[in-house]
Design a protein around this motif. Structure first.
Motif, PDB file in Angstrom:
ATOM      1  N   ILE A  60       0.866  -1.086   0.029  1.00 17.77           N
ATOM      2  CA  ILE A  60      -0.054   0.051  -0.114  1.00 17.77           C
ATOM      3  C   ILE A  60       0.844   1.087  -0.067  1.00 17.77           C
ATOM      4  N   VAL A  61       0.733   1.980  -1.034  1.00 17.71           N
ATOM      5  CA  VAL A  61       1.600   3.448  -1.044  1.00 17.71           C
ATOM      6  C   VAL A  61       0.259   4.275  -1.303  1.00 17.71           C
ATOM      7  N   PRO A  62      -0.069   5.123  -0.214  1.00 15.12           N
ATOM      8  CA  PRO A  62      -1.452   5.969  -0.289  1.00 15.12           C
ATOM      9  C   PRO A  62      -1.212   6.882  -1.752  1.00 15.12           C
ATOM     10  N   ASN A  63      -2.256   6.928  -2.254  1.00 16.72           N
ATOM     11  CA  ASN A  63      -2.358   7.755  -3.419  1.00 16.72           C
ATOM     12  C   ASN A  63      -1.482   7.416  -4.649  1.00 16.72           C
ATOM     13  N   LYS A  64      -0.944   6.238  -4.587  1.00 13.11           N
ATOM     14  CA  LYS A  64      -0.050   5.771  -5.621  1.00 13.11           C
ATOM     15  C   LYS A  64      -0.178   4.341  -6.079  1.00 13.11           C
ATOM     16  N   ARG A  65      -0.208   3.455  -5.059  1.00  7.38           N
ATOM     17  CA  ARG A  65      -0.107   1.921  -5.580  1.00  7.38           C
ATOM     18  C   ARG A  65      -0.633   1.221  -4.464  1.00  7.38           C
ATOM     19  N   ILE A  66      -1.313   0.117  -5.129  1.00  5.37           N
ATOM     20  CA  ILE A  66      -1.969  -0.989  -4.278  1.00  5.37           C
ATOM     21  C   ILE A  66      -1.646  -2.514  -4.879  1.00  5.37           C
ATOM     22  N   TYR A  79      -1.939  -6.766  -4.128  1.00  9.71           N
ATOM     23  CA  TYR A  79      -2.634  -7.597  -3.400  1.00  9.71           C
ATOM     24  C   TYR A  79      -2.756  -8.934  -4.019  1.00  9.71           C
ATOM     25  N   VAL A  80      -2.775 -10.106  -3.259  1.00  7.11           N
ATOM     26  CA  VAL A  80      -3.014 -11.544  -3.813  1.00  7.11           C
ATOM     27  C   VAL A  80      -4.483 -11.981  -3.254  1.00  7.11           C
ATOM     28  N   LEU A  81      -5.154 -12.298  -4.545  1.00 10.07           N
ATOM     29  CA  LEU A  81      -6.387 -13.106  -4.489  1.00 10.07           C
ATOM     30  C   LEU A  81      -6.438 -14.339  -3.774  1.00 10.07           C
ATOM     31  N   GLY A  82      -7.706 -14.845  -3.345  1.00 11.88           N
ATOM     32  CA  GLY A  82      -7.603 -15.992  -2.670  1.00 11.88           C
ATOM     33  C   GLY A  82      -7.123 -17.179  -3.395  1.00 11.88           C
ATOM     34  N   ASP A  83      -7.376 -17.148  -4.635  1.00  7.72           N
ATOM     35  CA  ASP A  83      -6.587 -18.265  -5.699  1.00  7.72           C
ATOM     36  C   ASP A  83      -5.386 -17.980  -6.007  1.00  7.72           C
ATOM     37  N   GLY A  84      -4.474 -17.244  -5.570  1.00  4.67           N
ATOM     38  CA  GLY A  84      -3.112 -16.916  -5.647  1.00  4.67           C
ATOM     39  C   GLY A  84      -2.767 -16.211  -6.788  1.00  4.67           C
ATOM     40  N   ARG A  85      -3.553 -15.531  -7.228  1.00  2.00           N
ATOM     41  CA  ARG A  85      -3.247 -14.421  -8.558  1.00  2.00           C
ATOM     42  C   ARG A  85      -2.907 -13.186  -7.990  1.00  2.00           C
ATOM     43  N   ARG A  86      -2.093 -12.583  -8.508  1.00  2.15           N
ATOM     44  CA  ARG A  86      -1.639 -11.183  -8.283  1.00  2.15           C
ATOM     45  C   ARG A  86      -2.200 -10.056  -9.059  1.00  2.15           C
ATOM     46  N   VAL A  87      -2.292  -9.115  -8.318  1.00  4.69           N
ATOM     47  CA  VAL A  87      -3.048  -7.769  -8.853  1.00  4.69           C
ATOM     48  C   VAL A  87      -2.229  -6.588  -8.483  1.00  4.69           C
ATOM     49  N   SER A  88      -2.109  -5.715  -9.205  1.00  8.69           N
ATOM     50  CA  SER A  88      -1.401  -4.438  -8.880  1.00  8.69           C
ATOM     51  C   SER A  88      -2.269  -3.118  -9.584  1.00  8.69           C
ATOM     52  N   ILE A  89      -2.249  -2.181  -8.753  1.00  5.53           N
ATOM     53  CA  ILE A  89      -3.098  -0.864  -9.243  1.00  5.53           C
ATOM     54  C   ILE A  89      -2.131   0.200  -9.090  1.00  5.53           C
ATOM     55  N   GLU A  90      -1.904   1.071 -10.228  1.00  4.24           N
ATOM     56  CA  GLU A  90      -1.219   2.397 -10.126  1.00  4.24           C
ATOM     57  C   GLU A  90      -2.233   3.486 -10.252  1.00  4.24           C
ATOM     58  N   PHE A  91      -2.100   4.493  -9.401  1.00  2.00           N
ATOM     59  CA  PHE A  91      -2.711   5.724  -9.433  1.00  2.00           C
ATOM     60  C   PHE A  91      -1.757   6.860  -9.910  1.00  2.00           C
ATOM     61  N   THR A  92      -2.082   7.445 -10.798  1.00  4.22           N
ATOM     62  CA  THR A  92      -1.206   8.398 -11.349  1.00  4.22           C
ATOM     63  C   THR A  92      -1.941   9.863 -11.480  1.00  4.22           C
ATOM     64  N   GLU A  93      -1.556  10.713 -10.657  1.00  4.41           N
ATOM     65  CA  GLU A  93      -2.383  12.199 -10.685  1.00  4.41           C
ATOM     66  C   GLU A  93      -1.898  12.898 -11.944  1.00  4.41           C
ATOM     67  N   THR A  94      -2.924  13.613 -12.844  1.00  2.00           N
ATOM     68  CA  THR A  94      -2.341  14.193 -14.009  1.00  2.00           C
ATOM     69  C   THR A  94      -3.493  15.378 -13.866  1.00  2.00           C
ATOM     70  N   GLY A  95      -2.975  16.430 -13.389  1.00  2.00           N
ATOM     71  CA  GLY A  95      -3.625  17.881 -12.930  1.00  2.00           C
ATOM     72  C   GLY A  95      -4.920  17.432 -12.244  1.00  2.00           C
ATOM     73  N   ASN A  96      -6.036  17.820 -12.625  1.00  2.00           N
ATOM     74  CA  ASN A  96      -7.294  17.375 -11.626  1.00  2.00           C
ATOM     75  C   ASN A  96      -7.731  16.220 -12.068  1.00  2.00           C
ATOM     76  N   ALA A  97      -7.180  15.376 -12.641  1.00  2.00           N
ATOM     77  CA  ALA A  97      -7.702  13.905 -13.271  1.00  2.00           C
ATOM     78  C   ALA A  97      -6.710  12.780 -12.664  1.00  2.00           C
ATOM     79  N   THR A  98      -7.133  11.649 -12.572  1.00  2.00           N
ATOM     80  CA  THR A  98      -6.265  10.425 -12.128  1.00  2.00           C
ATOM     81  C   THR A  98      -6.240   9.158 -13.188  1.00  2.00           C
ATOM     82  N   LYS A  99      -5.092   8.820 -13.417  1.00  2.00           N
ATOM     83  CA  LYS A  99      -5.150   7.674 -14.427  1.00  2.00           C
ATOM     84  C   LYS A  99      -4.870   6.436 -13.357  1.00  2.00           C
ATOM     85  N   ILE A 100      -5.722   5.503 -13.791  1.00  2.00           N
ATOM     86  CA  ILE A 100      -5.720   4.095 -12.895  1.00  2.00           C
ATOM     87  C   ILE A 100      -5.273   3.173 -13.933  1.00  2.00           C
TER      88      ILE A 100
END
Length: 137
Positions: free
Chosen positions: A75-81, A83-104
């Motif tokens: 967990i990196v607040p406002n930047k990255r999450i 996790y590992v799902l119950g079946d072992g698969r990995r997931v990552s989410i990147e949050f990038t601020e671009t002015g008043n918008a946010t790219k995921i």
């Protein structure tokens, strides 16, 4: 090794709003499903390393449902999450601020039951619901 699928969107809201609606159960119940005939009647989220989350996903007609759950590994607040799902698969989410918008940018390991294109479409639909919901709150 599993195939990694990546989806993305840009939300016309500041990063703080996007982070809150992504992580707060009171918001998750409004967007965490792929189609209008499904819903999330309950969501729990302990947003911390080794914390768990569980979103109950159900067809509105009661015909089927499942728990979408996992354990946070980063967990990196406002930047990255990550996790590992119950079946072992990995997931990552990147949050990038671009002015008043946010790219995921979200990447996940595909499972073997459904074709990758189907999985990408489903996860993208949920991300699109998130965008639509977040831009209205």
């Amino acid at each position: 090794m599993s195939k990694v699928i990546t989806i993305e969107t840009t939300i016309n809201r500041p990063i703080e709003t996007v982070w809150e609606t992504w992580n707060e159960p009171r918001h998750i119940v409004h967007w965490g499903f792929a189609s209008d005939d499904w819903h999330v009647p309950a969501a729990q989220n302990d947003l911390s390393v080794n914390g768990t989350f569980n979103y109950r996903m159900e067809a509105k007609d009661g015909s089927e449902g499942f728990d979408f759950s996992g354990v946070y590994t980063e967990i990196v607040p406002n930047k990255r999450i990550a996790y590992v799902l119950g079946d072992g698969r990995r997931v990552s989410i990147e949050f990038t601020e671009t002015g008043n918008a946010t790219k995921i940018n979200q990447s996940f390991e595909a499972e073997n039951e459904y074709p990758p294109e189907y999985q990408k479409e489903g996860w993208q639909s949920i991300l699109n619901n998130f965008k639509n919901y977040t831009e209205t709150v």
